[in-house]
Scaffold this motif. Structure first.
Motif, PDB file in Angstrom:
ATOM      1  N   LYS A 196      16.668  10.753  -6.002  1.00 36.20           N
ATOM      2  CA  LYS A 196      15.537  10.737  -6.948  1.00 36.20           C
ATOM      3  C   LYS A 196      14.725   9.464  -6.731  1.00 36.20           C
ATOM      4  CE  LYS A 196      15.792  10.838 -11.687  1.00 36.20           C
ATOM      5  NZ  LYS A 196      16.547  11.043 -12.935  1.00 36.20           N
ATOM      6  N   PRO A 197      13.910   9.426  -5.672  1.00 34.56           N
ATOM      7  CA  PRO A 197      13.195   8.184  -5.344  1.00 34.56           C
ATOM      8  C   PRO A 197      12.308   7.677  -6.471  1.00 34.56           C
ATOM      9  CG  PRO A 197      12.985   9.784  -3.565  1.00 34.56           C
ATOM     10  CD  PRO A 197      13.627  10.499  -4.707  1.00 34.56           C
ATOM     11  N   GLN A 198      11.772   8.608  -7.286  1.00 38.69           N
ATOM     12  CA  GLN A 198      10.836   8.147  -8.320  1.00 38.69           C
ATOM     13  C   GLN A 198      11.488   7.206  -9.318  1.00 38.69           C
ATOM     14  OE1 GLN A 198      11.641  11.248  -7.669  1.00 38.69           O
ATOM     15  NE2 GLN A 198      11.608  12.580  -9.463  1.00 38.69           N
ATOM     16  N   ARG A 199      12.846   7.201  -9.363  1.00 37.55           N
ATOM     17  CA  ARG A 199      13.517   6.291 -10.308  1.00 37.55           C
ATOM     18  C   ARG A 199      13.105   4.840 -10.041  1.00 37.55           C
ATOM     19  NH1 ARG A 199      18.892   7.427 -10.702  1.00 37.55           N
ATOM     20  NH2 ARG A 199      19.135   9.014  -9.109  1.00 37.55           N
ATOM     21  N   TRP A 200      12.787   4.532  -8.765  1.00 31.23           N
ATOM     22  CA  TRP A 200      12.434   3.154  -8.401  1.00 31.23           C
ATOM     23  C   TRP A 200      11.007   2.812  -8.813  1.00 31.23           C
ATOM     24  CZ3 TRP A 200      16.202  -0.080  -6.823  1.00 31.23           C
ATOM     25  CH2 TRP A 200      17.407   0.507  -6.426  1.00 31.23           C
ATOM     26  N   LEU A 201      10.207   3.860  -9.093  1.00 31.90           N
ATOM     27  CA  LEU A 201       8.841   3.601  -9.571  1.00 31.90           C
ATOM     28  C   LEU A 201       8.860   3.394 -11.086  1.00 31.90           C
ATOM     29  CD1 LEU A 201       7.020   6.357  -7.463  1.00 31.90           C
ATOM     30  CD2 LEU A 201       7.058   3.891  -7.028  1.00 31.90           C
ATOM     31  N   GLU A 202       9.915   3.907 -11.717  1.00 31.45           N
ATOM     32  CA  GLU A 202       9.953   3.890 -13.191  1.00 31.45           C
ATOM     33  C   GLU A 202      10.875   2.817 -13.755  1.00 31.45           C
ATOM     34  OE1 GLU A 202      11.322   7.872 -13.653  1.00 31.45           O
ATOM     35  OE2 GLU A 202       9.392   8.733 -13.024  1.00 31.45           O
ATOM     36  N   ASN A 203      11.742   2.235 -12.920  1.00 30.15           N
ATOM     37  CA  ASN A 203      12.747   1.282 -13.425  1.00 30.15           C
ATOM     38  C   ASN A 203      12.794   0.031 -12.559  1.00 30.15           C
ATOM     39  OD1 ASN A 203      14.371   3.017 -15.459  1.00 30.15           O
ATOM     40  ND2 ASN A 203      14.228   4.295 -13.636  1.00 30.15           N
ATOM     41  N   ASP A 204      13.289  -1.017 -13.194  1.00 28.74           N
ATOM     42  CA  ASP A 204      13.597  -2.253 -12.464  1.00 28.74           C
ATOM     43  C   ASP A 204      15.108  -2.387 -12.491  1.00 28.74           C
ATOM     44  OD1 ASP A 204      11.784  -3.810 -11.270  1.00 28.74           O
ATOM     45  OD2 ASP A 204      11.222  -4.958 -13.076  1.00 28.74           O
ATOM     46  N   THR A 253      29.327  -1.518  -3.838  1.00 30.49           N
ATOM     47  CA  THR A 253      28.325  -0.471  -4.107  1.00 30.49           C
ATOM     48  C   THR A 253      28.791   0.534  -5.170  1.00 30.49           C
ATOM     49  OG1 THR A 253      29.171   0.814  -2.227  1.00 30.49           O
ATOM     50  CG2 THR A 253      27.294  -0.607  -1.802  1.00 30.49           C
ATOM     51  N   ILE A 254      29.901   0.248  -5.823  1.00 31.30           N
ATOM     52  CA  ILE A 254      30.371   1.175  -6.886  1.00 31.30           C
ATOM     53  C   ILE A 254      29.272   1.389  -7.925  1.00 31.30           C
ATOM     54  CG2 ILE A 254      31.771   1.038  -9.012  1.00 31.30           C
ATOM     55  CD1 ILE A 254      33.631   2.213  -7.235  1.00 31.30           C
ATOM     56  N   ALA A 255      28.518   0.317  -8.249  1.00 24.63           N
ATOM     57  CA  ALA A 255      27.484   0.435  -9.294  1.00 24.63           C
ATOM     58  C   ALA A 255      26.421   1.474  -8.919  1.00 24.63           C
ATOM     59  CB  ALA A 255      26.842  -0.923  -9.543  1.00 24.63           C
ATOM     60  N   HIS A 256      26.240   1.738  -7.621  1.00 29.15           N
ATOM     61  CA  HIS A 256      25.239   2.731  -7.203  1.00 29.15           C
ATOM     62  C   HIS A 256      25.548   4.114  -7.789  1.00 29.15           C
ATOM     63  CE1 HIS A 256      24.083   0.505  -3.185  1.00 29.15           C
ATOM     64  NE2 HIS A 256      24.297  -0.338  -4.192  1.00 29.15           N
ATOM     65  N   PHE A 257      26.830   4.330  -8.122  1.00 30.83           N
ATOM     66  CA  PHE A 257      27.258   5.673  -8.504  1.00 30.83           C
ATOM     67  C   PHE A 257      27.713   5.756  -9.965  1.00 30.83           C
ATOM     68  CE2 PHE A 257      27.699   4.965  -3.983  1.00 30.83           C
ATOM     69  CZ  PHE A 257      26.883   5.983  -3.494  1.00 30.83           C
ATOM     70  N   LEU A 258      27.285   4.783 -10.759  1.00 34.55           N
ATOM     71  CA  LEU A 258      27.641   4.788 -12.182  1.00 34.55           C
ATOM     72  C   LEU A 258      26.450   5.278 -12.993  1.00 34.55           C
ATOM     73  CD1 LEU A 258      29.411   1.282 -12.378  1.00 34.55           C
ATOM     74  CD2 LEU A 258      30.482   3.548 -12.166  1.00 34.55           C
ATOM     75  N   ASP A 259      26.670   6.312 -13.820  1.00 34.31           N
ATOM     76  CA  ASP A 259      25.494   6.837 -14.539  1.00 34.31           C
ATOM     77  C   ASP A 259      24.959   5.902 -15.601  1.00 34.31           C
ATOM     78  OD1 ASP A 259      27.860   7.628 -15.642  1.00 34.31           O
ATOM     79  OD2 ASP A 259      27.439   9.780 -15.497  1.00 34.31           O
ATOM     80  N   GLU A 260      25.779   4.913 -16.023  1.00 37.98           N
ATOM     81  CA  GLU A 260      25.210   3.949 -16.981  1.00 37.98           C
ATOM     82  C   GLU A 260      24.240   2.989 -16.285  1.00 37.98           C
ATOM     83  OE1 GLU A 260      28.415   4.290 -16.265  1.00 37.98           O
ATOM     84  OE2 GLU A 260      29.523   2.400 -16.284  1.00 37.98           O
ATOM     85  N   VAL A 261      24.273   2.959 -14.957  1.00 41.11           N
ATOM     86  CA  VAL A 261      23.339   2.096 -14.224  1.00 41.11           C
ATOM     87  C   VAL A 261      22.196   2.937 -13.640  1.00 41.11           C
ATOM     88  CG1 VAL A 261      23.077   0.393 -12.370  1.00 41.11           C
ATOM     89  CG2 VAL A 261      25.238   0.517 -13.632  1.00 41.11           C
ATOM     90  N   TYR A 262      22.548   3.987 -12.928  1.00 39.22           N
ATOM     91  CA  TYR A 262      21.543   4.878 -12.339  1.00 39.22           C
ATOM     92  C   TYR A 262      21.756   6.273 -12.917  1.00 39.22           C
ATOM     93  CZ  TYR A 262      20.959   1.207  -8.802  1.00 39.22           C
ATOM     94  OH  TYR A 262      20.723   0.017  -8.157  1.00 39.22           O
ATOM     95  N   GLU A 263      20.788   6.728 -13.708  1.00 42.42           N
ATOM     96  CA  GLU A 263      20.916   8.061 -14.302  1.00 42.42           C
ATOM     97  C   GLU A 263      21.065   9.109 -13.189  1.00 42.42           C
ATOM     98  OE1 GLU A 263      17.474  10.043 -16.322  1.00 42.42           O
ATOM     99  OE2 GLU A 263      18.292   8.866 -17.997  1.00 42.42           O
ATOM    100  N   HIS A 287       0.824  -1.214   0.000  1.00 40.79           N
ATOM    101  CA  HIS A 287       0.000   0.000   0.000  1.00 40.79           C
ATOM    102  C   HIS A 287       0.862   1.270   0.000  1.00 40.79           C
ATOM    103  CE1 HIS A 287      -3.315  -2.631   0.723  1.00 40.79           C
ATOM    104  NE2 HIS A 287      -2.866  -3.004   1.909  1.00 40.79           N
ATOM    105  N   PHE A 288       2.186   1.095   0.065  1.00 42.43           N
ATOM    106  CA  PHE A 288       3.059   2.267   0.220  1.00 42.43           C
ATOM    107  C   PHE A 288       4.198   2.291  -0.809  1.00 42.43           C
ATOM    108  CE2 PHE A 288       1.256   1.006   4.305  1.00 42.43           C
ATOM    109  CZ  PHE A 288       0.498   2.146   4.581  1.00 42.43           C
ATOM    110  N   PRO A 289       3.846   2.317  -2.105  1.00 43.36           N
ATOM    111  CA  PRO A 289       4.904   2.271  -3.127  1.00 43.36           C
ATOM    112  C   PRO A 289       5.845   3.474  -3.078  1.00 43.36           C
ATOM    113  CG  PRO A 289       2.743   2.737  -4.118  1.00 43.36           C
ATOM    114  CD  PRO A 289       2.492   2.357  -2.699  1.00 43.36           C
TER     115      PRO A 289
END
Ligand code: HEM
Length: 447
Positions: free
Chosen positions: A371-379, A355-365, A308-310
């Motif tokens: 930008k929490p909404q990224r998790w609503l728009e991407n898998d 956690t290096i991938a957390h900070f790569l723009d090819e993975v997370y724009e 209930h809390f996306p």
């Protein structure tokens, strides 16, 4: 590929010819040929990764280490946990918590220990306490409303009291809570020290005193239970599984398990809440979206999970991505394996930058934007999410974190504004991807 590496430059050589041929942080990236920085957070691993790729050598604490990072490194590191020797890499935990403490165990013994701990940390075992945890968070907020407080210490105290009413039911005085918190924070800091610094830290009278108080407290609680006191909590169930018929209980093993249920990881959860809350509050549009969703929040509605809390769920995923409290894991190779054409020999010291991938723009724009909404728009791939580690040694407390964080955030955002004494100021350490947490002071005011 060059024939020499940093280890020539600093007068030390790794034994493996393959490793000598790796790109070197000092020579090929920093360009100095001198020893690298001494502090973990002084390295520019993100820059080095981008220039040198997912494997390179580095000189750290006077020794050669191999750094691996990125999606392929996570796959390689998590595919077969038995390539690592946790006994050696995680020895600081054994030194303080004893030789039955979970994280420094390897192979089958480790897997058996995780099974013993399941009644303490499985989602069902945690979720049954949601109303009780919610009640503690609400009453702590109420108790402190209007008074100035350090956010970090508010979170630490609240989470400790919540655990003391649920997972390991016990009575803690205010002073005892403070001692447990101080012990946890100094102990966890010591686990990333060099052997020499750690040995010296163990002689610090304050640490010795705190450890005695913490362990004596837990021993007393355990002894009462062994003498027949019945308590319906997660610790009782874990202790039951730990017991071996016909053998006397291993007191230090039970102390380590009790400690896990009462205290472990609270500092990390508090750090994430601290960073996350400040970012949420500084984005008024997102705050409105969250508050609208949270109008329907109650402990009962949350018992059904996050469905209930996306928006809250996405926000927590973004907090976890941007503020990984343990961004790099130190490892020692147990079984030689190959990664990217290099063979890592037994005994090689490795920094797994999970956690290096957390900070790569090819993975997370725009990776440095909250930008929490990224998790609503991407898998996003699980391999790109390293906050809790992975594979068999994945964080034991992950279910607890994912119950504590939403309850704390929901209660604060629904009912309070936060008046800061100082302007929110969290700077990211771009060298490592680690946020610098400002321990802010402020007060919760009823909305
Ligand atoms: C946001 C908060 C937390 C973060 C970011 C975090 C992060 C991590 C990470 C990265 C690991 C992997 C360590 C490694 O492989 O060497 C880990 C393991 C572990 N965590 Fe957490 N943790 C958190 C909260 C907790 C909590 C609340 C507990 C409570 C018990 C906990 C207990 C553990 C234990 C016992 C392990 C070792 C598991 C094993 O080796 O089998 N953590 N955590």
């Amino acid at each position: 590929m060059r024939a020499s590496g940093a280890f020539y430059a600093t007068g030390k050589r790794m034994k493996s010819g393959a490793i000598e041929n790796m790109p070197s942080y000092e020579i090929d990236f920093a360009g100095s040929g001198e020893g690298a920085p001494v502090g973990l957070d002084q390295f520019d691993h993100l820059g080095a990764y981008k220039k040198l790729g997912p494997i390179y050598s580095v000189e750290f604490r006077g020794e050669p280490w191999v750094c691996i990072g990125g999606l392929e490194a996570n796959t390689a590191a998590w595919k077969n946990p038995d390539i690592w020797n946790y006994h050696e890499a995680l020895k600081p935990f054994r030194e303080v918590m004893g030789d039955r403490h979970v994280t420094q165990l390897d192979g089958e013994v480790h897997r058996a220990k995780r099974k013993q701990l399941k009644p303490g940390f499985g989602m069902g075992a945690i979720a049954r306490w949601i109303p009780a945890i919610d009640g503690i968070v609400r009453s702590e907020l109420e108790r402190l409303a209007g008074a100035e407080t350090s956010l970090h210490s508010f979170f630490m105290t609240t989470l400790t009291l919540a655990n003391a009413s649920t997972l390991l039911k016990t009575e803690l005085s205010e002073e005892e809570v403070d001692t447990f918190i101080r012990f946890e924070e100094t102990f966890i800091n010591s686990t990333v020290m060099s052997d020499k610094d750690r040995a010296s830290f163990y002689t610090d009278p304050l640490f010795i005193d705190d450890r005695r108080i913490v362990f004596d407290f837990l021993k007393h609680e355990i002894e009462e239970r062994l003498a027949g006191k019945e308590v319906n909590d997660n610790f009782s169930q874990v202790a039951e599984r730990t017991a071996i018929e016909g053998e006397a209980p291993d007191m230090q093993e039970l102390v380590s398990e009790a400690y896990l249920l009462l205290m472990a990881g609270n500092g990390n959860t508090s750090k994430l809440l601290n960073c996350g809350l400040q970012h949420i509050l500084s984005d008024s549009d997102w705050l409105d979206v969250m508050r609208r969703e949270l109008e329907s929040y109650s402990a009962d509605s949350f018992v059904e999970g996050m469905k209930h809390f996306p928006v809250l769920k996405a926000t927590i995923a973004e907090i976890e991505r941007l503020f990984p409290a343990a961004p790099v894991l130190s490892r020692v190779v147990a079984k030689p394996f190959e990664f990217k054409g290099f063979v890592l020999d037994e005994g090689t010291k490795v920094l797994h930058m999970q956690t290096i991938a957390h900070f790569l723009d090819e993975v997370y724009e725009e990776p440095y934007r909250f930008k929490p909404q990224r998790w609503l728009e991407n898998d996003y791939s699980k391999k790109a999410q390293g906050t809790f580690g992975g594979s068999t040694h994945i964080c034991l407390g992950i279910n607890l974190v994912r119950v504590h964080m939403p309850i704390v955030l929901a209660n604060i955002l629904s009912n309070y504004d936060l008046a800061f004494e100082s302007a929110p100021d969290i700077r990211l350490n771009f060298n490592y991807g680690v946020p610098q947490v400002a321990d802010l002071r402020g007060s919760f005011r009823h909305r």
